[in-house]
Design a protein around this motif. Structure first.
Motif, PDB file in Angstrom:
ATOM      1  N   ILE A  24       0.675  -1.327  -0.069  1.00 12.83           N
ATOM      2  CA  ILE A  24       0.018   0.104  -0.103  1.00 12.83           C
ATOM      3  C   ILE A  24       0.910   1.209  -0.047  1.00 12.83           C
ATOM      4  CG2 ILE A  24      -1.844   1.382   1.425  1.00 12.83           C
ATOM      5  CD1 ILE A  24      -2.722  -1.360   2.304  1.00 12.83           C
ATOM      6  N   ALA A  25       1.625   1.197   1.166  1.00 10.47           N
ATOM      7  CA  ALA A  25       2.753   2.463   1.055  1.00 10.47           C
ATOM      8  C   ALA A  25       3.502   2.695  -0.322  1.00 10.47           C
ATOM      9  CB  ALA A  25       3.782   2.336   2.386  1.00 10.47           C
ATOM     10  N   ARG A  26       3.729   1.711  -1.146  1.00  9.49           N
ATOM     11  CA  ARG A  26       4.316   1.836  -2.458  1.00  9.49           C
ATOM     12  C   ARG A  26       3.661   1.963  -3.613  1.00  9.49           C
ATOM     13  NH1 ARG A  26      10.189   2.946  -1.803  1.00  9.49           N
ATOM     14  NH2 ARG A  26      10.760   1.856   0.122  1.00  9.49           N
ATOM     15  N   GLY A  27       2.422   2.172  -3.540  1.00 12.23           N
ATOM     16  CA  GLY A  27       1.509   2.594  -4.286  1.00 12.23           C
ATOM     17  C   GLY A  27       0.962   1.110  -5.155  1.00 12.23           C
ATOM     18  N   GLY A  28       0.667   0.257  -4.626  1.00 14.41           N
ATOM     19  CA  GLY A  28       0.417  -0.998  -5.000  1.00 14.41           C
ATOM     20  C   GLY A  28      -0.612  -0.873  -5.995  1.00 14.41           C
ATOM     21  N   ARG A  33       2.189  -5.582  -9.915  1.00 14.74           N
ATOM     22  CA  ARG A  33       1.784  -6.848 -10.859  1.00 14.74           C
ATOM     23  C   ARG A  33       0.702  -7.537 -10.296  1.00 14.74           C
ATOM     24  NH1 ARG A  33       7.635  -8.764 -12.720  1.00 14.74           N
ATOM     25  NH2 ARG A  33       8.231  -6.941 -13.542  1.00 14.74           N
ATOM     26  N   PHE A  34       0.244  -7.339  -8.795  1.00 15.44           N
ATOM     27  CA  PHE A  34      -0.728  -8.003  -8.270  1.00 15.44           C
ATOM     28  C   PHE A  34      -2.241  -7.083  -8.238  1.00 15.44           C
ATOM     29  CE2 PHE A  34       2.572  -9.694  -5.009  1.00 15.44           C
ATOM     30  CZ  PHE A  34       3.288 -10.258  -5.920  1.00 15.44           C
ATOM     31  N   SER A  35      -2.941  -7.836  -8.777  1.00 17.32           N
ATOM     32  CA  SER A  35      -4.360  -7.205  -8.807  1.00 17.32           C
ATOM     33  C   SER A  35      -4.783  -7.047  -7.420  1.00 17.32           C
ATOM     34  CB  SER A  35      -5.315  -7.875  -9.462  1.00 17.32           C
ATOM     35  OG  SER A  35      -5.622  -8.976  -8.913  1.00 17.32           O
ATOM     36  N   PRO A  36      -5.622  -5.911  -6.969  1.00 16.83           N
ATOM     37  CA  PRO A  36      -6.089  -5.844  -5.767  1.00 16.83           C
ATOM     38  C   PRO A  36      -7.001  -7.071  -5.378  1.00 16.83           C
ATOM     39  CG  PRO A  36      -6.211  -3.608  -6.795  1.00 16.83           C
ATOM     40  CD  PRO A  36      -5.746  -4.797  -7.865  1.00 16.83           C
ATOM     41  N   GLY A  37      -7.647  -7.616  -6.299  1.00 19.76           N
ATOM     42  CA  GLY A  37      -8.483  -8.729  -5.900  1.00 19.76           C
ATOM     43  C   GLY A  37      -7.563  -9.995  -5.526  1.00 19.76           C
ATOM     44  N   LEU A  38      -6.220 -10.214  -6.132  1.00 22.13           N
ATOM     45  CA  LEU A  38      -5.484 -11.228  -5.594  1.00 22.13           C
ATOM     46  C   LEU A  38      -5.070 -11.013  -4.369  1.00 22.13           C
ATOM     47  CD1 LEU A  38      -3.925 -13.770  -6.608  1.00 22.13           C
ATOM     48  CD2 LEU A  38      -2.064 -12.202  -7.409  1.00 22.13           C
ATOM     49  N   LEU A  78      -3.651 -18.869  -3.744  1.00 25.03           N
ATOM     50  CA  LEU A  78      -3.224 -17.388  -3.979  1.00 25.03           C
ATOM     51  C   LEU A  78      -1.943 -16.870  -3.720  1.00 25.03           C
ATOM     52  CD1 LEU A  78      -6.706 -15.913  -3.166  1.00 25.03           C
ATOM     53  CD2 LEU A  78      -5.962 -16.156  -5.455  1.00 25.03           C
ATOM     54  N   GLY A  79      -1.491 -17.362  -2.374  1.00 26.10           N
ATOM     55  CA  GLY A  79      -0.265 -17.177  -2.056  1.00 26.10           C
ATOM     56  C   GLY A  79       0.781 -17.558  -2.827  1.00 26.10           C
ATOM     57  N   PHE A  80       0.686 -18.682  -3.421  1.00 31.38           N
ATOM     58  CA  PHE A  80       1.720 -19.170  -4.717  1.00 31.38           C
ATOM     59  C   PHE A  80       1.554 -18.448  -5.652  1.00 31.38           C
ATOM     60  CE2 PHE A  80       1.552 -23.584  -2.575  1.00 31.38           C
ATOM     61  CZ  PHE A  80       2.862 -23.615  -2.142  1.00 31.38           C
ATOM     62  N   ALA A  81       0.491 -18.156  -6.312  1.00 28.48           N
ATOM     63  CA  ALA A  81       0.454 -17.258  -7.354  1.00 28.48           C
ATOM     64  C   ALA A  81       1.096 -15.658  -7.114  1.00 28.48           C
ATOM     65  CB  ALA A  81      -1.059 -16.886  -7.827  1.00 28.48           C
ATOM     66  N   MET A  82       0.979 -15.286  -6.023  1.00 28.10           N
ATOM     67  CA  MET A  82       1.616 -14.286  -5.827  1.00 28.10           C
ATOM     68  C   MET A  82       3.248 -14.224  -5.568  1.00 28.10           C
ATOM     69  SD  MET A  82      -0.807 -11.836  -3.224  1.00 28.10           S
ATOM     70  CE  MET A  82      -1.137 -13.204  -2.048  1.00 28.10           C
ATOM     71  N   PHE A  83       3.694 -15.395  -5.114  1.00 26.31           N
ATOM     72  CA  PHE A  83       4.943 -15.678  -5.073  1.00 26.31           C
ATOM     73  C   PHE A  83       5.520 -15.862  -6.420  1.00 26.31           C
ATOM     74  CE2 PHE A  83       8.540 -18.932  -4.436  1.00 26.31           C
ATOM     75  CZ  PHE A  83       9.632 -18.043  -3.643  1.00 26.31           C
ATOM     76  N   ALA A  84       4.926 -16.688  -7.273  1.00 25.54           N
ATOM     77  CA  ALA A  84       5.423 -16.824  -8.754  1.00 25.54           C
ATOM     78  C   ALA A  84       5.563 -15.367  -9.194  1.00 25.54           C
ATOM     79  CB  ALA A  84       4.607 -17.648  -9.294  1.00 25.54           C
ATOM     80  N   ARG A  85       4.391 -14.434  -8.989  1.00 27.08           N
ATOM     81  CA  ARG A  85       4.530 -13.240  -9.855  1.00 27.08           C
ATOM     82  C   ARG A  85       5.694 -12.282  -8.990  1.00 27.08           C
ATOM     83  NH1 ARG A  85      -1.295 -11.061 -10.975  1.00 27.08           N
ATOM     84  NH2 ARG A  85      -1.612 -12.196 -12.993  1.00 27.08           N
TER      85      ARG A  85
END
Length: 139
Positions: A24-28, A33-38, A78-85
């Motif tokens: 959030i602090a870095r302007g997510g 590359r992560f969608s807010p839904g993810l 979802l965690g694995f998807a974020m880790f891969a990204r």
């Protein structure tokens, strides 16, 4: 097992909050590359599972242990998807800086130690929840 699972789940949540705060602090929403839904889907399902786990501990209803475990499955996916990204963003840390006007992805700023500990504790939590659920069913 059940209390150990609660402790690891809470510690995992602390790491998740650290990363969410950085994101959030870095302007997510603008740079990630992560969608807010993810991000928020992972967070919401994990929080819901934690609440179910706490209710299980208080009520001692075996079915709730299984519900919490079922909630952990999409959380893990979802965690694995974020880790891969996240891996390409982490590798780009050491690459040449982005061109002018191009913001670095927010997840590039995640502390590596927090990512590693969060993932490790998440795996331990899933195993402990599974063992505790099996223990409640007399298996």
């Amino acid at each position: 097992m059940a209390i150990a699972a609660l402790i690891t789940w809470l510690l995992t949540a602390v790491g998740g909050f650290v990363m969410l705060g950085v994101w959030i602090a870095r302007g997510g929403r603008r740079t990630s590359r992560f969608s807010p839904g993810l991000i928020f889907g992972h967070f919401a399902l994990a929080a819901a599972g934690l609440v179910v786990w706490i209710v299980f501990l208080v009520a001692d209803a075996a079915a709730l242990a299984w519900v919490a475990l079922v909630l952990l499955v999409p959380v893990a996916l979802l965690g694995f998807a974020m880790f891969a990204r996240w891996i390409p963003a982490y590798r780009a840390r050491t690459a040449v800086a982005a061109g002018p006007g191009t913001a670095a992805p927010a997840e590039r700023h995640f502390p590596v130690a927090v990512v590693a500990v969060h993932g490790l504790l998440a795996v331990v939590t899933v195993v402990l929840v599974l063992l505790a659920a099996l223990g409640t069913s007399g298996a």
